[in-house]
Write an enzyme that holds these catalytic residues in place. Structure first.
Site, PDB file in Angstrom:
ATOM      1  CG  HIS A  67      -1.970  -1.012   1.217  1.00 26.19           C
ATOM      2  ND1 HIS A  67      -3.037  -0.964   2.092  1.00 26.19           N
ATOM      3  CD2 HIS A  67      -2.152  -2.117   0.454  1.00 26.19           C
ATOM      4  CE1 HIS A  67      -3.830  -2.005   1.866  1.00 26.19           C
ATOM      5  NE2 HIS A  67      -3.306  -2.724   0.875  1.00 26.19           N
ATOM      6  CD  GLU A  69      -2.087   4.110   3.250  1.00 25.59           C
ATOM      7  OE1 GLU A  69      -1.771   3.462   2.228  1.00 25.59           O
ATOM      8  OE2 GLU A  69      -3.246   4.167   3.682  1.00 25.59           O
ATOM      9  CB  CYS A  97      -6.666  -0.470   5.260  1.00 31.69           C
ATOM     10  SG  CYS A  97      -4.939  -1.031   5.148  1.00 31.69           S
ATOM     11  CB  CYS A 100      -2.096   1.585   6.299  1.00 29.00           C
ATOM     12  SG  CYS A 100      -1.684   0.785   4.726  1.00 29.00           S
TER      13      CYS A 100
END
Length: 159
Positions: A67, A69, A97, A100
């Site tokens: 992801h 992040e 999410c 993260c």
């Protein structure tokens, strides 16, 4: 009167600062879009300077953890030579999410600024209540720009 004028002036500077860094995160999201990844971008800021950037690369790397992040956090930790980012701010185009949010907590990031709430998978606000009460969260900075990019991506995907 002078106090309120100064406070308004300061608030405008902070808002413009958040928009400046969010525009960088949006550029990262556009890079993800061009790579046919879900268009989410992130930047980590330390002392008012971007020290790392990331965008989703889950498809490219065949990695569910890639992801925006996670990539930006790992890069910032490497740049600073520390697992703790307690003097850093994370700007991201979509509410983080659960995974993260956990990384944000463990890396001790002090502030997260995001563009768009994720009502389905967003976990940052819940994790603040459960994990990190000191975390500063600012939301809805350039929300429509992020929303338009995501909607365009999913429209393209469906057609």
């Amino acid at each position: 009167m002078n106090f309120f004028y100064n406070l308004t002036w300061l608030m405008n500077i902070l808002k413009n600062n958040h928009e400046y860094f969010m525009k960088m995160a949006l550029k990262e999201a556009e890079s993800a879009y061009e790579e046919e990844e879900i268009p989410i971008g992130a930047v980590v800021v330390h002392n008012n300077k971007v020290i790392s950037k990331g965008h989703n690369q889950s498809q490219k790397l065949n990695d569910a953890t890639a992801h925006a992040e996670m990539i930006a956090i790992t890069s910032a930790q490497n740049k600073l030579g520390s697992k703790y980012l307690n003097e850093c701010e994370l700007y991201v185009t979509l509410e983080p999410c659960m995974m993260c949010s956990g990384a944000i907590h463990l890396s001790k990031i002090k502030k997260v600024v995001y563009a768009l709430d994720d009502k389905e998978k967003g976990y940052l606000r819940r994790s603040k209540e459960e994990l990190n009460k000191k975390l500063i969260i600012i939301s809805n900075i350039l929300e429509s720009e992020s929303k338009n990019l995501l909607e365009s991506f999913f429209f393209k995907l469906r057609s």
